[in-house]
Scaffold this motif. Structure first.
Motif, short mmCIF file in Angstrom:
data_model
loop_
_atom_site.label_atom_id
_atom_site.label_comp_id
_atom_site.label_asym_id
_atom_site.label_seq_id
_atom_site.Cartn_x
_atom_site.Cartn_y
_atom_site.Cartn_z
N VAL A 64 -2.96 8.03 2.09
CA VAL A 64 -1.52 7.87 2.36
C VAL A 64 -1.09 8.50 3.67
N LEU A 86 3.94 0.15 2.39
CA LEU A 86 3.29 0.14 1.07
C LEU A 86 2.29 -0.99 0.94
N ASP A 90 -1.19 0.89 -3.69
CA ASP A 90 -0.31 2.02 -3.98
C ASP A 90 0.37 1.88 -5.33
#
Length: 120
Positions: A64, A86, A90
């Motif tokens: 991330v 995103l 995720d």
């Protein structure tokens, strides 16, 4: 003892953004380092990000880094996770957790989680 409640999850398209919040009650959040974790279906819970009690230190999982940002507002007793760019991978239930400053017990307090779904 601190009680944690997450919010802000939902359904978003790949490339989109969400901001998760974790509101604390029962004890001042400034007593805790805070973390975000996530658990995808069929997988173990994994670390996402951590922020020290003052906000001076932040740490991220490699998956991330550069896309997510953890922050906190101790006056509001709230921790945030800003999630940008995103990806479908995720998709998970996201949990916040509290780690009492000076304790050797690690993350003792957990919220109930908030679902994030990223569609491709």
């Amino acid at each position: 003892q601190v009680r944690l409640v997450e919010s802000g999850g939902g359904l978003v398209q790949a490339g989109g953004s969400l901001r998760l919040s974790c509101a604390a009650s029962g004890r001042a959040l400034s007593n805790y380092h805070m973390g975000w974790f996530r658990q995808a279906p069929g997988k173990e819970r994994e670390f996402v990000a951590r922020i020290t009690w003052s906000g001076a230190g932040t740490y991220y999982a490699d998956s991330v880094k550069g896309r997510f940002s953890i922050s906190r507002d101790n006056a509001k007793n709230t921790v945030y996770l800003q999630m940008n760019s995103l990806k479908p991978e995720d998709t998970a239930v996201y949990y916040c957790a509290a780690d009492l400053v000076g304790s050797q017990m690690g993350y003792e307090y957990w919220g109930q989680g908030t679902q994030v779904i990223v569609s491709s």
